[in-house]
Scaffold this motif. Sequence first.
Motif, PDB file in Angstrom:
ATOM      1  N   TYR A  69      23.275  17.438  62.258  1.00  0.00           N
ATOM      2  CA  TYR A  69      23.855  16.614  63.331  1.00  0.00           C
ATOM      3  C   TYR A  69      24.214  15.235  62.771  1.00  0.00           C
ATOM      4  O   TYR A  69      25.278  14.689  63.043  1.00  0.00           O
ATOM      5  N   PHE A  70      23.295  14.696  61.973  1.00  0.00           N
ATOM      6  CA  PHE A  70      23.527  13.403  61.332  1.00  0.00           C
ATOM      7  C   PHE A  70      24.754  13.465  60.424  1.00  0.00           C
ATOM      8  O   PHE A  70      25.643  12.605  60.502  1.00  0.00           O
ATOM      9  N   LEU A  71      24.838  14.487  59.567  1.00  0.00           N
ATOM     10  CA  LEU A  71      25.997  14.624  58.669  1.00  0.00           C
ATOM     11  C   LEU A  71      27.289  14.735  59.473  1.00  0.00           C
ATOM     12  O   LEU A  71      28.294  14.115  59.142  1.00  0.00           O
ATOM     13  N   GLY A  72      27.253  15.543  60.522  1.00  0.00           N
ATOM     14  CA  GLY A  72      28.446  15.747  61.332  1.00  0.00           C
ATOM     15  C   GLY A  72      28.886  14.495  62.061  1.00  0.00           C
ATOM     16  O   GLY A  72      30.063  14.132  62.061  1.00  0.00           O
ATOM     17  N   GLY A  79      14.705  18.222  74.005  1.00  0.00           N
ATOM     18  CA  GLY A  79      15.991  17.572  74.196  1.00  0.00           C
ATOM     19  C   GLY A  79      16.804  17.373  72.927  1.00  0.00           C
ATOM     20  O   GLY A  79      17.939  16.955  73.000  1.00  0.00           O
ATOM     21  N   ALA A  80      16.200  17.641  71.763  1.00  0.00           N
ATOM     22  CA  ALA A  80      16.983  17.515  70.529  1.00  0.00           C
ATOM     23  C   ALA A  80      18.024  18.624  70.502  1.00  0.00           C
ATOM     24  O   ALA A  80      17.700  19.777  70.770  1.00  0.00           O
ATOM     25  N   PRO A  81      19.283  18.300  70.201  1.00  0.00           N
ATOM     26  CA  PRO A  81      20.315  19.339  70.199  1.00  0.00           C
ATOM     27  C   PRO A  81      20.044  20.384  69.121  1.00  0.00           C
ATOM     28  O   PRO A  81      19.606  20.046  68.020  1.00  0.00           O
ATOM     29  N   THR A  82      20.274  21.628  69.461  1.00  0.00           N
ATOM     30  CA  THR A  82      20.129  22.713  68.481  1.00  0.00           C
ATOM     31  C   THR A  82      21.480  23.403  68.344  1.00  0.00           C
ATOM     32  O   THR A  82      22.284  23.387  69.277  1.00  0.00           O
ATOM     33  N   PRO A  83      21.741  24.002  67.181  1.00  0.00           N
ATOM     34  CA  PRO A  83      23.033  24.647  66.990  1.00  0.00           C
ATOM     35  C   PRO A  83      23.163  25.885  67.865  1.00  0.00           C
ATOM     36  O   PRO A  83      22.227  26.653  67.993  1.00  0.00           O
ATOM     37  N   THR A  84      24.319  26.030  68.489  1.00  0.00           N
ATOM     38  CA  THR A  84      24.595  27.242  69.249  1.00  0.00           C
ATOM     39  C   THR A  84      25.497  28.160  68.435  1.00  0.00           C
ATOM     40  O   THR A  84      25.590  29.348  68.700  1.00  0.00           O
ATOM     41  N   ALA A  85      26.165  27.597  67.419  1.00  0.00           N
ATOM     42  CA  ALA A  85      27.005  28.408  66.536  1.00  0.00           C
ATOM     43  C   ALA A  85      27.131  27.710  65.187  1.00  0.00           C
ATOM     44  O   ALA A  85      27.233  26.489  65.118  1.00  0.00           O
ATOM     45  N   LEU A  86      27.075  28.521  64.130  1.00  0.00           N
ATOM     46  CA  LEU A  86      27.242  28.031  62.760  1.00  0.00           C
ATOM     47  C   LEU A  86      28.248  28.956  62.093  1.00  0.00           C
ATOM     48  O   LEU A  86      28.004  30.156  61.993  1.00  0.00           O
ATOM     49  N   THR A  87      29.363  28.419  61.643  1.00  0.00           N
ATOM     50  CA  THR A  87      30.353  29.250  60.974  1.00  0.00           C
ATOM     51  C   THR A  87      30.782  28.600  59.671  1.00  0.00           C
ATOM     52  O   THR A  87      31.237  27.449  59.675  1.00  0.00           O
ATOM     53  N   ALA A  88      30.618  29.307  58.567  1.00  0.00           N
ATOM     54  CA  ALA A  88      31.083  28.792  57.282  1.00  0.00           C
ATOM     55  C   ALA A  88      32.515  29.266  57.051  1.00  0.00           C
ATOM     56  O   ALA A  88      32.799  30.458  57.115  1.00  0.00           O
ATOM     57  N   HIS A  89      33.405  28.319  56.837  1.00  0.00           N
ATOM     58  CA  HIS A  89      34.807  28.647  56.559  1.00  0.00           C
ATOM     59  C   HIS A  89      35.061  28.437  55.075  1.00  0.00           C
ATOM     60  O   HIS A  89      35.221  27.306  54.616  1.00  0.00           O
ATOM     61  N   ASN A  90      35.090  29.540  54.322  1.00  0.00           N
ATOM     62  CA  ASN A  90      35.209  29.390  52.876  1.00  0.00           C
ATOM     63  C   ASN A  90      36.594  28.962  52.415  1.00  0.00           C
ATOM     64  O   ASN A  90      36.728  28.321  51.380  1.00  0.00           O
ATOM     65  N   GLN A  91      37.633  29.305  53.183  1.00  0.00           N
ATOM     66  CA  GLN A  91      38.983  28.888  52.801  1.00  0.00           C
ATOM     67  C   GLN A  91      39.113  27.360  52.873  1.00  0.00           C
ATOM     68  O   GLN A  91      39.578  26.724  51.940  1.00  0.00           O
ATOM     69  N   ARG A  96      36.574  25.350  53.293  1.00  0.00           N
ATOM     70  CA  ARG A  96      35.331  24.767  52.789  1.00  0.00           C
ATOM     71  C   ARG A  96      34.692  23.784  53.762  1.00  0.00           C
ATOM     72  O   ARG A  96      34.380  22.654  53.402  1.00  0.00           O
ATOM     73  N   VAL A  97      34.516  24.246  54.993  1.00  0.00           N
ATOM     74  CA  VAL A  97      33.785  23.441  55.978  1.00  0.00           C
ATOM     75  C   VAL A  97      32.787  24.336  56.707  1.00  0.00           C
ATOM     76  O   VAL A  97      32.997  25.538  56.848  1.00  0.00           O
ATOM     77  N   LEU A  98      31.704  23.716  57.149  1.00  0.00           N
ATOM     78  CA  LEU A  98      30.737  24.386  57.999  1.00  0.00           C
ATOM     79  C   LEU A  98      30.995  23.888  59.414  1.00  0.00           C
ATOM     80  O   LEU A  98      30.932  22.689  59.677  1.00  0.00           O
ATOM     81  N   GLY A 113      26.948  20.075  73.323  1.00  0.00           N
ATOM     82  CA  GLY A 113      28.400  20.099  73.426  1.00  0.00           C
ATOM     83  C   GLY A 113      29.121  19.516  72.215  1.00  0.00           C
ATOM     84  O   GLY A 113      30.335  19.639  72.089  1.00  0.00           O
ATOM     85  N   ALA A 114      28.371  18.883  71.317  1.00  0.00           N
ATOM     86  CA  ALA A 114      29.001  18.298  70.122  1.00  0.00           C
ATOM     87  C   ALA A 114      29.457  19.420  69.188  1.00  0.00           C
ATOM     88  O   ALA A 114      28.797  20.457  69.077  1.00  0.00           O
ATOM     89  N   GLN A 115      30.593  19.204  68.544  1.00  0.00           N
ATOM     90  CA  GLN A 115      31.104  20.160  67.559  1.00  0.00           C
ATOM     91  C   GLN A 115      31.504  19.385  66.327  1.00  0.00           C
ATOM     92  O   GLN A 115      32.188  18.367  66.421  1.00  0.00           O
ATOM     93  N   PHE A 116      31.073  19.868  65.175  1.00  0.00           N
ATOM     94  CA  PHE A 116      31.385  19.182  63.930  1.00  0.00           C
ATOM     95  C   PHE A 116      31.946  20.166  62.923  1.00  0.00           C
ATOM     96  O   PHE A 116      31.587  21.341  62.925  1.00  0.00           O
ATOM     97  N   ARG A 117      32.824  19.667  62.074  1.00  0.00           N
ATOM     98  CA  ARG A 117      33.286  20.424  60.915  1.00  0.00           C
ATOM     99  C   ARG A 117      32.838  19.634  59.692  1.00  0.00           C
ATOM    100  O   ARG A 117      33.397  18.583  59.400  1.00  0.00           O
ATOM    101  N   ILE A 118      31.789  20.111  59.046  1.00  0.00           N
ATOM    102  CA  ILE A 118      31.186  19.375  57.939  1.00  0.00           C
ATOM    103  C   ILE A 118      31.645  19.978  56.617  1.00  0.00           C
ATOM    104  O   ILE A 118      31.358  21.138  56.334  1.00  0.00           O
TER     105      ILE A 118
END
Length: 137
Positions: free
Chosen positions: A98-101, A7-19, A21-23, A30-35
């Motif tokens: 998840y914690f950081l996000g 039941g622990a959430p796992t990432p379904t997508a990871l995208t690094a945006h270098n312009q 500077r967010v992951l 269903g949670a989405q974060f821009r870290i």
Amino acid sequence: MAGLQSGAPTPTALTAHNQSRVLEVSFSDGAQFRIPFELMRIYSPSAEVQGHGPGQEVLQTGKREVGLVALEPVGNYAVKPTFSDGHDSGLFSWDYLYFLGSQQDKLWADYAARLQAAGVERDAPMPEKAGHACGSH
């Protein structure tokens, strides 16, 4: 999937945006974060940042412009980013991302308070530590 709590959430997508500077991370719940890379860098779970015990944390500064040069998967449970300042010893588990996000606002506030308490600017260069090698130099 051994090693993950059920039941622990796992990432379904990871995208690094270098312009920007967010992951960008999407999780299975269903949670989405821009870290921001800066947040990841200043809260890196490595010994170099966290120290070797409570109160040993090393306040990170001058990381606003830090970039991500690589993001390597570690098993099915974590990623290992390599930052543009050479820091690459932090393993970011899915739980930690998840914690950081989810706690970004609190973490930024804590960081601001720590900077203020130390009397340093967010953009101050990190002091060079003489004789303290963490294998990154």
